[in-house]
Design a protein around this motif. Structure first.
Motif, PDB file in Angstrom:
ATOM      1  N   VAL A 404       0.827  -1.210   0.000  1.00  0.00           N
ATOM      2  CA  VAL A 404       0.000   0.000   0.000  1.00  0.00           C
ATOM      3  C   VAL A 404       0.858   1.256   0.000  1.00  0.00           C
ATOM      4  O   VAL A 404       0.577   2.223  -0.727  1.00  0.00           O
ATOM      5  N   LEU A 405       1.930   1.274   0.789  1.00  0.00           N
ATOM      6  CA  LEU A 405       2.683   2.516   1.003  1.00  0.00           C
ATOM      7  C   LEU A 405       4.038   2.528   0.316  1.00  0.00           C
ATOM      8  O   LEU A 405       4.773   3.520   0.432  1.00  0.00           O
ATOM      9  N   LEU A 408       5.198   5.653  -1.695  1.00  0.00           N
ATOM     10  CA  LEU A 408       5.346   6.844  -0.847  1.00  0.00           C
ATOM     11  C   LEU A 408       6.587   6.734   0.031  1.00  0.00           C
ATOM     12  O   LEU A 408       7.332   7.706   0.214  1.00  0.00           O
ATOM     13  N   VAL A 420       4.638  10.622   4.343  1.00  0.00           N
ATOM     14  CA  VAL A 420       3.947   9.589   5.129  1.00  0.00           C
ATOM     15  C   VAL A 420       3.352  10.217   6.389  1.00  0.00           C
ATOM     16  O   VAL A 420       2.205   9.952   6.753  1.00  0.00           O
ATOM     17  N   ALA A 454       0.830  12.934  -2.638  1.00  0.00           N
ATOM     18  CA  ALA A 454       0.835  11.599  -2.039  1.00  0.00           C
ATOM     19  C   ALA A 454      -0.119  10.670  -2.776  1.00  0.00           C
ATOM     20  O   ALA A 454       0.185   9.482  -2.999  1.00  0.00           O
ATOM     21  N   SER A 455      -1.268  11.185  -3.182  1.00  0.00           N
ATOM     22  CA  SER A 455      -2.224  10.366  -3.939  1.00  0.00           C
ATOM     23  C   SER A 455      -1.607   9.886  -5.253  1.00  0.00           C
ATOM     24  O   SER A 455      -1.799   8.722  -5.661  1.00  0.00           O
ATOM     25  N   LEU A 458       0.926   7.131  -4.503  1.00  0.00           N
ATOM     26  CA  LEU A 458       0.273   5.901  -4.064  1.00  0.00           C
ATOM     27  C   LEU A 458      -0.580   5.276  -5.155  1.00  0.00           C
ATOM     28  O   LEU A 458      -0.907   4.087  -5.098  1.00  0.00           O
ATOM     29  N   THR A 467     -10.479   3.868   0.641  1.00  0.00           N
ATOM     30  CA  THR A 467      -9.032   3.995   0.459  1.00  0.00           C
ATOM     31  C   THR A 467      -8.380   4.518   1.731  1.00  0.00           C
ATOM     32  O   THR A 467      -7.301   4.057   2.139  1.00  0.00           O
ATOM     33  N   VAL A 471      -5.300   2.720   3.763  1.00  0.00           N
ATOM     34  CA  VAL A 471      -4.025   3.407   3.987  1.00  0.00           C
ATOM     35  C   VAL A 471      -3.760   3.548   5.486  1.00  0.00           C
ATOM     36  O   VAL A 471      -2.614   3.346   5.952  1.00  0.00           O
TER      37      VAL A 471
END
Length: 478
Positions: A404-405, A408, A420, A454-455, A458, A467, A471
């Motif tokens: 998921v991250l 980022l 983050v 960030a979107s 990701l 979502t 996250v």
């Protein structure tokens, strides 16, 4: 003079000498019951030490126990091997090595009978017949604790209570018991206000105290304290038998296999229940188990272990976590332990028992991270998302976090940014740009730019609720 060989000559005791035939002329001063693995602080010269061998688990355990008796100069060791199918050879060899006469007690003989006969023999040696009050008290030696307390109160002419180091009133003949904190550990007796407090001896790491509602007590109060120690030992043997019946339940909880419903039914517990996990960081599982047993002593409970942790399945109401906190608050006055922390699950039915066990384990982890020496955390105190994340295996949490991250995290590492953290604050502010910007001390337009960036990294829409949940859980998995 009462000698060790005198005890062997009392027909009703049926004692059998296992080793130490050349040492039977040792004088006996008194009898003392203990099951502590290291009784060195409590035994003294001339005593006959009486034990049910509950401290013995494996070969090698006898050496420190018997060595402590030898250093103290005890007269003999009298042991019952009812729980170990006879006295283990390890104990016999240690007694021979340290020159301690070893007397085997028949499995069907009550410790109270032995104590009474030895006390009477010692009294006869001193040239005085035991008083009528003492005889009447000794006649109740086999009685349950409440009966023994009532007899003691009658003979002493004052109300009596037994208090646990947890502050629990184990039993009493009147309301308004004095606080256990009035007793000073290590003292034979303490007079405070209109009460006398005496230690109830024995093998237990979590002590009991006898409180008598009079500032003036004689030897009869000491006699009562000794008999109460025997009553506690008998109750402990009954509890251990019940705990053995619960072993399949804790085996099923720990392994995740087996018929949990059948194992639960065999304990006789009623739903709903809570799971309690207690730990000490001093690698003393026996101490943790005893602390937990005292903590849950007045609620229906099954005790066992979950991995390396002391564990209990209890029937308890919603206020019980507060009761547990109050009880642990006095323990450090009496027990030498650096820290104690406990986790308590919320109420659960048998269908949810495995989840309750995981909840209790995670709550114990949360308690361990707190600064208090004595910490209790209930499942109700921990956010649901933390419990869900805590229940996932480490490898799965790492995988979810990376999936998921990952983009980022890589960007932050390469650019020296902290997007983050921005995302975490944004989500914890209920996705409010205004609130998040204020928390981060930036302009709201800057906040919106960072969330948009960030979107992109990701590949997700951080304004979409589902979502956001994914996250946020990934953030908690780190």
């Amino acid at each position: 003079m009462t000698l060790v060989k005198t005890l062997l000559e009392i027909p009703e005791l049926r004692l059998r000498l296992r080793t130490g035939s050349a040492l039977l002329d040792r004088a006996v001063s008194r009898i003392y019951v203990t099951e502590l693995p290291d009784p060195s602080r409590y035994v003294s010269a001339g005593e006959v030490v009486l034990t049910g061998l509950l401290w013995w688990r494996r070969p090698g355990d006898a050496e420190p126990f018997v060595a402590a008796l030898a250093r103290a100069g005890v007269a003999a060791l009298a042991a019952s091997g009812a729980d170990t199918e006879g006295i283990p050879d390890d104990v016999v060899r240690a007694c021979a090595r340290h020159r301690i006469p070893l007397l085997e007690v028949p499995a069907d003989l009550s410790f109270a009978v032995i104590t009474e006969r030895v006390v009477l023999a010692l009294a006869a040696d001193r040239g005085r017949e035991p008083s009528g009050a003492r005889k009447r008290l000794l006649s109740s030696a086999d009685a349950p604790l409440p009966v023994l307390l009532r007899q003691g109160a009658q003979e002493l002419g004052a109300p009596c209570w037994v208090l646990s180091a947890t502050g629990r009133v184990v039993g009493g003949t009147a309301p308004e018991a004095p606080p256990v904190e009035w007793y000073t550990p290590g003292r034979e007796r303490v007079v405070a206000d209109r009460y006398t407090l005496l230690p109830v001896g024995g093998r237990f790491a979590v002590p009991w105290v006898l409180a008598v509602g009079s500032p003036e007590t004689g030897e009869l109060a000491d006699e009562l304290a000794g008999l109460l120690s025997l009553a506690r030992a008998r109750a402990e043997q009954v509890r251990r038998t019940a705990d053995r019946a619960a072993e399949p339940l804790f085996g099923a909880l720990g392994s995740g296999a087996g018929d949990l419903a059948a194992a639960f039914a065999a304990t006789g517990r009623a739903e709903p229940v809570r799971v309690v996990v207690l730990r000490t960081p001093d690698d003393e599982p026996a101490l943790a188990a005893e602390l937990l047993a005292e903590l849950v002593a007045d609620v229906p409970a099954s005790l066992g272990s979950l991995g390396d942790d002391a564990c209990a399945v209890i029937e308890a109401d919603e206020q019980w976590p507060d009761t547990a906190r109050a009880r642990l608050s006095t323990v450090d006055l009496f027990v030498e332990v650096s820290r104690v922390y406990a986790g308590i699950s919320g109420p659960a039915t048998v269908d949810g028992l495995r989840g309750a066990a995981q909840e209790a384990l995670h709550a114990a982890e949360v308690a361990a991270r707190r600064s208090q020496r004595l910490a209790v955390v209930a499942g109700e105190d921990v956010a649901v998302h933390r419990l869900l994340v805590a229940g996932a295996p480490d490898e799965l949490r790492r995988s979810v976090r990376e999936r998921v991250l990952g983009g980022l995290l890589a960007y932050d590492a390469a650019q020296g940014t902290d997007l983050v953290h921005t995302v975490r604050v944004f989500l914890e502010c209920s996705s409010s740009p205004t609130a998040a910007a204020k928390a981060l001390h930036v302009h709201v337009n800057t906040l919106r730019y960072r969330i948009a960036r960030a979107s992109e990294l990701l590949g997700l829409d951080l304004n979409d609720f589902r979502t956001q949940v994914d996250v946020y859980l990934a953030l908690q998995a780190g």
